[in-house]
Design an enzyme around this catalytic site. Structure first.
Site, mmCIF file in Angstrom:
data_model
loop_
_atom_site.group_PDB
_atom_site.id
_atom_site.type_symbol
_atom_site.label_atom_id
_atom_site.label_comp_id
_atom_site.label_asym_id
_atom_site.label_seq_id
_atom_site.Cartn_x
_atom_site.Cartn_y
_atom_site.Cartn_z
ATOM 1 N N HIS A 146 43.431 32.387 31.627
ATOM 2 C CA HIS A 146 44.235 31.309 32.227
ATOM 3 C C HIS A 146 43.993 31.185 33.739
ATOM 4 C CE1 HIS A 146 48.194 33.527 33.612
ATOM 5 N NE2 HIS A 146 47.126 34.200 33.951
ATOM 6 N N ASP A 147 43.309 32.190 34.320
ATOM 7 C CA ASP A 147 42.979 32.108 35.757
ATOM 8 C C ASP A 147 41.796 31.172 36.022
ATOM 9 O OD1 ASP A 147 44.903 33.971 36.496
ATOM 10 O OD2 ASP A 147 43.517 35.673 36.512
ATOM 11 N N GLU A 174 47.745 35.503 25.993
ATOM 12 C CA GLU A 174 48.055 34.360 26.858
ATOM 13 C C GLU A 174 49.262 33.617 26.289
ATOM 14 O OE1 GLU A 174 46.693 33.709 29.696
ATOM 15 O OE2 GLU A 174 44.611 34.397 29.652
ATOM 16 N N GLU A 201 46.751 26.960 31.316
ATOM 17 C CA GLU A 201 47.151 27.460 30.004
ATOM 18 C C GLU A 201 46.515 26.537 28.969
ATOM 19 O OE1 GLU A 201 48.589 30.299 30.040
ATOM 20 O OE2 GLU A 201 48.986 30.246 32.184
HETATM 21 C C1 LIG Z 1 46.240 37.848 36.313
HETATM 22 S S1 LIG Z 1 45.625 39.456 36.564
HETATM 23 C C2 LIG Z 1 45.815 40.199 34.956
HETATM 24 C C3 LIG Z 1 45.838 41.705 35.034
HETATM 25 C C4 LIG Z 1 46.140 42.427 33.704
HETATM 26 N N1 LIG Z 1 45.210 42.075 32.638
HETATM 27 C C5 LIG Z 1 47.552 42.156 33.262
HETATM 28 O O1 LIG Z 1 47.770 41.617 32.178
HETATM 29 O O2 LIG Z 1 48.434 42.509 34.055
HETATM 30 C C6 LIG Z 1 43.872 39.132 36.612
HETATM 31 C C7 LIG Z 1 43.017 40.362 36.845
HETATM 32 O O3 LIG Z 1 41.644 39.952 36.869
HETATM 33 C C8 LIG Z 1 40.992 40.753 37.834
HETATM 34 N N2 LIG Z 1 39.758 40.094 38.261
HETATM 35 C C9 LIG Z 1 39.643 38.929 38.958
HETATM 36 N N3 LIG Z 1 38.344 38.639 39.163
HETATM 37 C C10 LIG Z 1 37.636 39.636 38.578
HETATM 38 C C11 LIG Z 1 36.234 39.882 38.414
HETATM 39 N N4 LIG Z 1 35.326 39.025 38.915
HETATM 40 N N5 LIG Z 1 35.833 40.996 37.728
HETATM 41 C C12 LIG Z 1 36.763 41.859 37.209
HETATM 42 N N6 LIG Z 1 38.114 41.667 37.326
HETATM 43 C C13 LIG Z 1 38.534 40.573 37.997
HETATM 44 C C14 LIG Z 1 42.018 40.842 38.946
HETATM 45 O O4 LIG Z 1 41.744 41.872 39.853
HETATM 46 C C15 LIG Z 1 43.308 41.027 38.175
HETATM 47 O O5 LIG Z 1 43.596 42.403 37.955
#
Ligand SMILES: C[S@@+](CC[C@H](N)C(=O)[O-])C[C@H]1O[C@@H](n2cnc3c(N)ncnc32)[C@H](O)[C@@H]1O
Length: 236
Positions: A146-147, A174, A201
């Site tokens: 969702h990011d 999600e 989403e």
């Molecule tokens: C919204 S958080 C979700 C964290 C965890 N899965 C949870 O449910 O709490 C998104 C995660 O993606 C990681 N992230 C973002 N870009 C990344 C990348 N290029 N490679 C690995 N992890 C990444 C962030 O550091 C963060 O921990």
């Protein structure tokens, strides 16, 4: 979610609605995660916010989906490891890898040691847009897709597929947007993702299409007692 940089983007909602670009990028000139990398205090608050979110939502996931038969769960973008901690504590067989950005897994290592599961859980730093560790029989993506927009999400999914054997399972956690016009927290989060991350989403059909393009087929969608669902998908 209450991090100031997150809600400040809402003030520029109109920019996102007009252009489809993130208000966050308009305000800061860079992506959200790049900003966190450059601002450790904000990163700390973001990680704690995610931990708090997962503590409520993640516990339901750990309780309401059967993880007991897996040998190795790779938690892709696993953050501080809160979800995997709940899963490993409920299921004695699986071991796990928390895979996240280098700076994030450093904090996850000490957290997992402090809760007594470091011997069953390795932390690996890296970039899921480049490659994802192989060797798991389950690949967990919790609040990851969702990011990102569809193109970036497809890169993550294809990297998962490359790391997986044909028998491994993909587990996506999600808020799946329901049909109809009823109130649902995921709809508000959808806008939060738009202004801050350029993500969104998705409905079950949108996940089905995205997964199909990456070489997966949905085997079941498990609804939980929280707004989050678990989508189980298999390689085709
Ligand atoms: C919204 S958080 C979700 C964290 C965890 N899965 C949870 O449910 O709490 C998104 C995660 O993606 C990681 N992230 C973002 N870009 C990344 C990348 N290029 N490679 C690995 N992890 C990444 C962030 O550091 C963060 O921990």
């Amino acid at each position: 979610m209450s991090l100031e940089i997150g809600w400040a983007s809402w003030g520029q909602l109109l920019h996102s609605v007009r252009t489809g670009d993130t208000a966050f990028g308009h305000l800061h000139g860079m992506g959200y995660f790049e900003y966190l990398k450059q601002n450790p205090e904000h990163a700390r608050i973001f990680d704690e916010g995610m931990t708090s979110f997962v503590t409520t939502n993640g516990l339901a996931i750990a309780a309401e989906y059967d993880f007991s038969a897996f040998s190795m769960i790779v938690d892709v973008g696993g953050g501080q490891g809160t979800l995997i901690e709940a899963i490993l504590k409920q299921n004695k067989q699986p071991r796990a890898i928390v895979f996240d950005r280098h700076d994030v897994v450093e904090a996850a290592k000490s957290k997992l040691a402090s809760v007594g599961i470091a011997d069953r859980c390795e932390c690996i730093g890296g970039d899921f847009f480049i490659s994802i560790p192989s060797g798991g029989d389950a690949y967990l993506l919790a609040s990851i897709l969702h990011d990102w927009d569809d193109e970036r999400s497809l890169t993550i999914l294809r990297n998962c597929r490359r790391a997986m054997s044909s028998k491994a399972k993909l587990l996506i956690v999600e808020m799946v947007i329901p049909k109809g016009n009823e109130s649902f927290f995921g709809k508000l989060l959808d806008l939060h993702m738009l202004v801050n991350f350029g993500g969104q989403e998705r409905t079950e059909e949108e996940y089905r299409n995205l997964l199909s393009a990456a070489g997966f087929q949905i085997s079941q969608v498990v609804k939980t007692s929280t707004p989050s669902s678990l989508i189980e998908a298999l390689p085709v």
